[in-house]
Design an enzyme around this catalytic site. Sequence first.
Site, PDB file in Angstrom:
ATOM      1  N   GLU A 292       0.915  -1.162  -0.275  1.00  0.00           N
ATOM      2  CA  GLU A 292       0.568   0.153  -0.272  1.00  0.00           C
ATOM      3  C   GLU A 292       0.937   1.039  -0.170  1.00  0.00           C
ATOM      4  OE1 GLU A 292      -3.414   1.737  -0.517  1.00  0.00           O
ATOM      5  OE2 GLU A 292      -3.316   0.006  -0.516  1.00  0.00           O
ATOM      6  N   GLU A 322      -0.966   9.697  -5.574  1.00  0.00           N
ATOM      7  CA  GLU A 322       0.322   8.772  -5.912  1.00  0.00           C
ATOM      8  C   GLU A 322       0.482   7.718  -7.362  1.00  0.00           C
ATOM      9  OE1 GLU A 322      -1.532   8.106  -1.289  1.00  0.00           O
ATOM     10  OE2 GLU A 322      -1.350   6.209  -2.795  1.00  0.00           O
ATOM     11  N   ASP A 476      -7.574   2.292   3.261  1.00  0.00           N
ATOM     12  CA  ASP A 476      -6.934   1.918   3.730  1.00  0.00           C
ATOM     13  C   ASP A 476      -7.883   0.972   3.629  1.00  0.00           C
ATOM     14  OD1 ASP A 476      -4.227   3.054   4.498  1.00  0.00           O
ATOM     15  OD2 ASP A 476      -5.449   3.962   5.344  1.00  0.00           O
TER      16      ASP A 476
END
Length: 494
Positions: A292, A322, A476
């Site tokens: 992750e 990202e 998450d």
Amino acid sequence: MWRKASAAALLALAVGYLYHGSPELPEHILQYITLPNFQSSSQSQNSLEQVISAAWETLITLPTRQWSRVAVGVNACVDVVVSGVGLLQALAVDPGSGLDHEVLHSKEDLREAFIHYMERGAAAERFFSDEEVFQRIARAAAEYPGAKLYVGGNAALIGQKLATYPDLMVLLCGPVGPKLHEMLDEQIVVPPDSLQETDEYHLILEYKAGEQWGSTQAPQANRFIFSHDVSNGEMSSLETFVASLEEFEPELVVLSGLHMMEGQGKELWEERLKEAVAAISDIRKDIPIHLELASMTDRDYMNSIMQEVMPIVSSIGLNEQELLFLSQASEGPHADLPSWKGIPDVGRVSDILLWVLEQHGRSDPSSEADLTRIHFHTLAYHILATVDGYWANQAAAVMAGARVASSQACGLQSVDVSKVELKAPLEFHSSHGEPQEKLSLNPAEPVTVWRRGNVTFHLTPVLVCKQPLRTVGLGDAITAEGLIYSELKTQQPF
């Protein structure tokens, strides 16, 4: 009454006349007018949000073979969420002008950096260097009226979400202090070597849209995060985590926290990254590893992760910032794009995902890389891109991730269609360049699938919460759900 009757008669005559000359025309007319007692399609009776939500409930099914033991590591902490202005006032800090600091050394640095980002309505995260001063601020934050304490850190949050499935045993390795241990789900196993005497606190200073402090006014709601977190910053639990896998025997390993090392400086992270790669390489080859990612700003560090870590993991999870930064760091597709404008273009996202799997994954069967899966999430939609032959149930997996994003952002256990809205494009292209395929989204079957070479893409929309209550940890939760619903197709060693 006669006016209504006359209008109805005229309308009937007009429709009849047009139908006689052009039988297909009334269907086009009927979409603009409402007539009583005419039967309309179920989709027009329901909103698109209702159709998508109902389709999710029908189509999201667990895989044939499910994980029974998952090991997660290595960043964990306690998040203290508090009013930023309120806490700074309680610390007897006066408002003033803003100034950014890469590292915070004092309460004055904290005040200046907080104001700098508050007046821009931007999020930021900083390291606080003075441990003693930080501990005093952390105590004041935890005791501040209305402060809320949450499980924090990507690994701990992923572990918490996985633990909601009663048949799944979860091992969590990271710096776990007494407060965090008390807050964790009782189904989570923490190895004794991960327990420490004090908790790692991350202070999250929130501010609301329009909130004022002195002459500073926030243009939108956001948060400023800071910590004195050496354990997570050095990934000090990584070797303990890898050593505990032999006894726990997981079927899946989830790794996070690499982004925390960025603040250590190049000399330190270069050395520690080599040790991390050596530790990850010690994990048995038949166990898939999901990595992750999280927000980073150092291009050299991101490039090192791409070159050294990505090829030795089987799956990665990341968001739009990202993904673009990853491309910019290695001069990949659309690297000249400074930032996304609005909803990221599906074609551009697809180009970068394919490039990652081609450059650092196993899209070429002769490649020695292990990477075969990328779970991408942005506010309006999610994409799962997988190399053919390795993963099953990916349509259900991408929908499950979107469903939890839609419900959790609103603070609910299930999707409430009155509180969400569709923001995803209904039409898009498979690539920004050529060749490109024009694609569309069918709300009744809300997964669009396309292939490029031997990589398959699954896209589903997110029903975006109109008034989100808590967005921390959303990525998450998306990752955890996506993994729960994913199945490893083959037992080939990774």
